[in-house]
Design a protein around this motif. Structure first.
Motif, PDB file in Angstrom:
ATOM      1  N   ILE A  28      49.371  51.415  34.999  1.00 51.35           N
ATOM      2  CA  ILE A  28      48.817  51.496  32.861  1.00 51.35           C
ATOM      3  C   ILE A  28      47.789  51.286  32.933  1.00 51.35           C
ATOM      4  N   SER A  31      44.873  53.793  33.817  1.00 53.57           N
ATOM      5  CA  SER A  31      45.703  54.884  33.223  1.00 53.57           C
ATOM      6  C   SER A  31      45.332  54.748  31.490  1.00 53.57           C
ATOM      7  N   ASN A  32      44.732  54.018  30.612  1.00 56.70           N
ATOM      8  CA  ASN A  32      44.650  53.806  29.404  1.00 56.70           C
ATOM      9  C   ASN A  32      44.163  53.138  28.874  1.00 56.70           C
ATOM     10  N   VAL A 121      49.284  44.794  21.958  1.00 55.15           N
ATOM     11  CA  VAL A 121      49.396  45.841  23.567  1.00 55.15           C
ATOM     12  C   VAL A 121      49.824  45.001  24.693  1.00 55.15           C
ATOM     13  N   LEU A 125      52.577  46.894  27.148  1.00 56.85           N
ATOM     14  CA  LEU A 125      52.130  46.857  28.838  1.00 56.85           C
ATOM     15  C   LEU A 125      53.195  46.104  29.631  1.00 56.85           C
TER      16      LEU A 125
END
Length: 131
Positions: A28, A31-32, A121, A125
């Motif tokens: 994750i 990919s961000n 964030v 996550l």
């Protein structure tokens, strides 16, 4: 009063093993476009000195575009950055994803509310990794 209110730590249950949760979280993050600075395998380090510890891994990650404005506004937050998520197994075999509450960090370092989004964030996550 919930313990997280006092300590600033949020614990979210994971549906996966520690290893799977860490893998999900790393995927994750990457990919961000978020840099994974380190994964500290506390239980592996304990084993290396002959001690037994339930699976416990700390991921250290961040993005200078989000963190730098925080440190410019409140240099003391550098002690809590980069962000961290702890993935650990309790005595009953349940896996948890733990992190510092963004609201707690905001209060701890006297950050203005408009900067909260730069660290909020971490909640998203943690929840995604635990699903």
């Amino acid at each position: 009063m919930p313990l997280g209110t006092i300590t600033g730590i949020i614990d979210t249950p994971s549906k996966h093993s520690v290893e799977q949760t860490v893998e999900r979280l790393e995927t994750i993050l990457r990919s961000n476009g978020i840099t994974v600075f380190a994964v500290v395998d506390h239980s592996g380090e304990a084993a290396s000195v002959g001690m037994k510890m339930r699976p416990t891994n700390l991921l250290i990650f961040g993005n200078p575009k989000a963190g730098t404005p925080l440190m410019l506004a409140a240099p003391s937050i550098a002690i809590d950055l980069p962000l961290k998520i702890l993935v650990w197994e309790d005595a009953g075999g349940k896996v948890w994803v733990s992190y510092n509450s963004p609201q707690y960090l905001m209060k701890r370092h006297r950050l203005s509310p408009e900067l909260l989004a730069n660290i909020a964030v971490v909640e998203t996550l943690a929840v995604k990794a635990a699903e």
